[in-house]
Design a protein around this motif. Structure first.
Motif, PDB file in Angstrom:
ATOM      1  N   ASP A  36       0.742  -1.111   0.021  1.00 19.83           N
ATOM      2  CA  ASP A  36       0.010   0.001  -0.027  1.00 19.83           C
ATOM      3  C   ASP A  36       0.847   1.358  -0.021  1.00 19.83           C
ATOM      4  N   HIS A  37       1.905   1.110   0.595  1.00 19.96           N
ATOM      5  CA  HIS A  37       2.898   2.584   0.602  1.00 19.96           C
ATOM      6  C   HIS A  37       3.350   2.657  -0.702  1.00 19.96           C
ATOM      7  N   LEU A  38       3.997   1.684  -1.373  1.00 20.02           N
ATOM      8  CA  LEU A  38       4.424   1.928  -2.750  1.00 20.02           C
ATOM      9  C   LEU A  38       3.153   2.420  -3.637  1.00 20.02           C
ATOM     10  N   LEU A  39       2.142   1.901  -3.466  1.00 20.55           N
ATOM     11  CA  LEU A  39       1.007   2.103  -4.443  1.00 20.55           C
ATOM     12  C   LEU A  39       0.499   3.666  -4.085  1.00 20.55           C
ATOM     13  N   ARG A  40       0.720   4.219  -2.949  1.00 19.72           N
ATOM     14  CA  ARG A  40       0.358   5.620  -2.567  1.00 19.72           C
ATOM     15  C   ARG A  40       1.461   6.442  -3.172  1.00 19.72           C
ATOM     16  N   VAL A  42       2.530   6.041  -6.243  1.00 18.75           N
ATOM     17  CA  VAL A  42       2.507   5.988  -7.455  1.00 18.75           C
ATOM     18  C   VAL A  42       0.989   6.666  -7.591  1.00 18.75           C
ATOM     19  N   GLY A  43       0.334   6.912  -6.551  1.00 31.56           N
ATOM     20  CA  GLY A  43      -0.995   7.670  -6.611  1.00 31.56           C
ATOM     21  C   GLY A  43      -2.097   6.653  -6.857  1.00 31.56           C
ATOM     22  N   LEU A  44      -2.077   5.334  -6.625  1.00 33.85           N
ATOM     23  CA  LEU A  44      -2.934   4.447  -6.668  1.00 33.85           C
ATOM     24  C   LEU A  44      -3.507   3.991  -5.299  1.00 33.85           C
ATOM     25  N   SER A  45      -4.752   3.477  -5.427  1.00 32.14           N
ATOM     26  CA  SER A  45      -5.279   2.733  -4.110  1.00 32.14           C
ATOM     27  C   SER A  45      -5.144   1.341  -4.334  1.00 32.14           C
ATOM     28  N   ARG A  46      -5.321   0.501  -3.300  1.00 34.63           N
ATOM     29  CA  ARG A  46      -5.480  -0.743  -3.405  1.00 34.63           C
ATOM     30  C   ARG A  46      -6.385  -1.393  -4.373  1.00 34.63           C
ATOM     31  N   THR A  47      -7.555  -0.589  -4.516  1.00 35.20           N
ATOM     32  CA  THR A  47      -8.964  -0.922  -5.402  1.00 35.20           C
ATOM     33  C   THR A  47      -8.146  -0.592  -6.730  1.00 35.20           C
ATOM     34  N   ASP A  48      -7.702   0.152  -7.168  1.00 33.81           N
ATOM     35  CA  ASP A  48      -7.269   0.635  -8.487  1.00 33.81           C
ATOM     36  C   ASP A  48      -6.340  -0.380  -8.929  1.00 33.81           C
ATOM     37  N   ALA A  49      -5.257  -0.717  -7.962  1.00 37.57           N
ATOM     38  CA  ALA A  49      -4.410  -2.079  -8.387  1.00 37.57           C
ATOM     39  C   ALA A  49      -4.958  -3.105  -8.645  1.00 37.57           C
ATOM     40  N   ARG A  50      -5.868  -3.329  -7.793  1.00 39.90           N
ATOM     41  CA  ARG A  50      -6.648  -4.816  -8.136  1.00 39.90           C
ATOM     42  C   ARG A  50      -7.468  -4.614  -9.337  1.00 39.90           C
ATOM     43  N   ARG A  51      -8.153  -3.457  -9.617  1.00 34.84           N
ATOM     44  CA  ARG A  51      -8.925  -3.382 -10.737  1.00 34.84           C
ATOM     45  C   ARG A  51      -8.089  -3.438 -12.059  1.00 34.84           C
ATOM     46  N   GLU A  52      -6.892  -2.837 -12.117  1.00 29.19           N
ATOM     47  CA  GLU A  52      -5.964  -3.052 -13.339  1.00 29.19           C
ATOM     48  C   GLU A  52      -5.254  -4.470 -13.251  1.00 29.19           C
ATOM     49  N   ALA A  53      -4.933  -5.059 -12.407  1.00 31.89           N
ATOM     50  CA  ALA A  53      -4.643  -6.604 -12.357  1.00 31.89           C
ATOM     51  C   ALA A  53      -5.504  -7.290 -12.521  1.00 31.89           C
ATOM     52  N   ASP A  54      -6.591  -7.294 -12.571  1.00 29.08           N
ATOM     53  CA  ASP A  54      -7.634  -8.244 -12.584  1.00 29.08           C
ATOM     54  C   ASP A  54      -8.157  -8.304 -14.204  1.00 29.08           C
ATOM     55  N   LYS A  55      -7.688  -7.304 -14.966  1.00 29.65           N
ATOM     56  CA  LYS A  55      -7.813  -7.342 -16.534  1.00 29.65           C
ATOM     57  C   LYS A  55      -7.114  -8.496 -17.017  1.00 29.65           C
ATOM     58  N   ALA A  56      -7.823  -8.863 -18.190  1.00 29.35           N
ATOM     59  CA  ALA A  56      -7.288 -10.037 -19.107  1.00 29.35           C
ATOM     60  C   ALA A  56      -5.845  -9.380 -19.686  1.00 29.35           C
ATOM     61  N   PHE A  57      -5.282 -10.218 -20.083  1.00 29.12           N
ATOM     62  CA  PHE A  57      -3.714  -9.862 -20.419  1.00 29.12           C
ATOM     63  C   PHE A  57      -4.021  -9.270 -21.974  1.00 29.12           C
ATOM     64  N   TRP A  58      -5.120  -9.481 -22.769  1.00 33.44           N
ATOM     65  CA  TRP A  58      -5.377  -9.104 -24.180  1.00 33.44           C
ATOM     66  C   TRP A  58      -6.038  -7.502 -24.066  1.00 33.44           C
ATOM     67  N   GLN A  59      -6.411  -7.062 -22.796  1.00 36.08           N
ATOM     68  CA  GLN A  59      -7.117  -5.796 -22.539  1.00 36.08           C
ATOM     69  C   GLN A  59      -5.977  -4.942 -22.284  1.00 36.08           C
ATOM     70  N   GLU A  60      -6.267  -3.565 -22.989  1.00 34.26           N
ATOM     71  CA  GLU A  60      -5.193  -2.394 -22.801  1.00 34.26           C
ATOM     72  C   GLU A  60      -5.752  -1.481 -21.662  1.00 34.26           C
TER      73      GLU A  60
END
Length: 60
Positions: A36-40, A42-60
């Protein structure tokens, strides 16, 4: 008939797309592993990071 130049262009583009997908997948896994410290930093929340990480590899 497909020209050799056209076939090479297609193969190069297809390889570039596959490599891009692999890189996106790697970056998303790395993002999900940040604390969480590193995410802060770079200006991201845990929710933002999880949302991005949950995307399929073919999605931009």
């Amino acid at each position: 008939m497909v020209s050799l130049v056209g076939a090479r262009r297609f193969a190069k583009r297809a390889l570039g797309e596959v490599l891009g997908m692999i890189e996106r997948h790697r970056q998303r896994r790395s993002l999900a592993a940040l604390d969480d410290h590193l995410l802060r930093d770079v200006g991201l929340s845990r929710t933002d990071a999880r949302r991005e990480a949950d995307k399929a590899f073919w999605q931009e």
